[in-house]
Design an enzyme around this catalytic site. Structure first.
Site, PDB file in Angstrom:
ATOM      1  N   GLU A 156      -1.302  -1.257  -4.651  1.00 34.86           N
ATOM      2  CA  GLU A 156      -2.530  -0.426  -4.821  1.00 34.86           C
ATOM      3  C   GLU A 156      -2.478   0.724  -5.603  1.00 34.86           C
ATOM      4  OE1 GLU A 156      -5.298   0.663  -1.232  1.00 34.86           O
ATOM      5  OE2 GLU A 156      -4.672   2.473  -1.827  1.00 34.86           O
TER       6      GLU A 156
ATOM      7  N   ASP B 151      -1.835   0.778   7.961  1.00 29.70           N
ATOM      8  CA  ASP B 151      -1.148   0.877   6.578  1.00 29.70           C
ATOM      9  C   ASP B 151      -0.711  -0.489   6.447  1.00 29.70           C
ATOM     10  OD1 ASP B 151      -1.178   3.706   5.482  1.00 29.70           O
ATOM     11  OD2 ASP B 151      -0.197   3.910   7.366  1.00 29.70           O
TER      12      ASP B 151
ATOM     13  N   ASP C   2       0.941  -1.057  -0.117  1.00 28.46           N
ATOM     14  CA  ASP C   2      -0.004  -0.054  -0.045  1.00 28.46           C
ATOM     15  C   ASP C   2       0.923   1.291   0.073  1.00 28.46           C
ATOM     16  OD1 ASP C   2      -2.128   1.779   0.457  1.00 28.46           O
ATOM     17  OD2 ASP C   2      -2.001   1.621   2.458  1.00 28.46           O
TER      18      ASP C   2
END
Length: 190
Positions: A64, A137, A4
């Site tokens: 992502e 996260d 991410d």
């Protein structure tokens, strides 16, 4: 491995797949907020992602993709972070795949608009992980890996990723389509 991307904190997670069994090998985040400038952050991302790939030797890396927002500067910074993480994986010759944030949330929770907390709770339920609610996260990075597993394991959808492997597996180039369907050739007027 799922990543991410972020400019202050980048989450990551590694899943191990054995048959139908999934387990979390590691998840964490790369702290970037204290680094002096954007270039130091990008260098640190490259170094840490490279080290993680060396340590855990993932077969594939999923990231992502940046979402479209109104703040163009934030999007550019996030795109750079993603690009550097992608470059680290490609440098190590690991195939890279990308997923939109909504697709990741949808695949993990069933709802594309799910909150980070909902994603983390679902990961805890599915994989038995413990997480820090102030450091989501890391669970977001793990969610990217889980999304990739679901997509790659599904016979109904082809995982987005390296064009080379997509073409090889699905025959999706224009030339291959025309070769398989000569009756559909487009006639142009002159």
């Amino acid at each position: 491995m799922g990543i991410d991307p972020g400019t202050n904190r980048m989450g990551y997670g590694v899943l191990e797949v054995r048959g139908n069994s999934l387990s979390c090998i590691v998840m964490g985040d790369i702290e970037l907020g204290r680094l002096p400038d954007a270039y130091a952050k990008l260098h640190h991302i490259f170094e840490r992602v490279s080290a993680l790939i060396e340590e855990y030797a993932p077969d594939e890396v999923a990231l992502e993709s940046p979402f479209f927002g109104e703040n163009v500067q934030s999007m550019l910074k996030l795109g750079r972070a993603q690009g550097v993480a992608m470059a680290a994986a490609l440098h190590k010759e690991v195939p890279v795949f990308e997923y939109a944030p909504r697709r990741i949330k949808q695949s993990v929770t069933g709802a594309g608009g799910a909150a980070k907390e909902q994603v983390a709770a679902m990961l805890k339920s599915m994989l038995g992980i413990e997480y820090n609610p102030k450091r989501l996260d890391a669970t977001d990075g793990l969610a990217v890996a889980l999304c990739h597993y679901f997509v790659a394991a599904s016979p109904l959808s082809a995982a987005p990723g390296p064009a080379k492997s997509r073409r090889k597996s699905s025959g999706s180039t224009w030339e291959e389509f025309v070769a398989r369907n000569p009756e559909r050739e487009v006639k142009t007027k002159k």
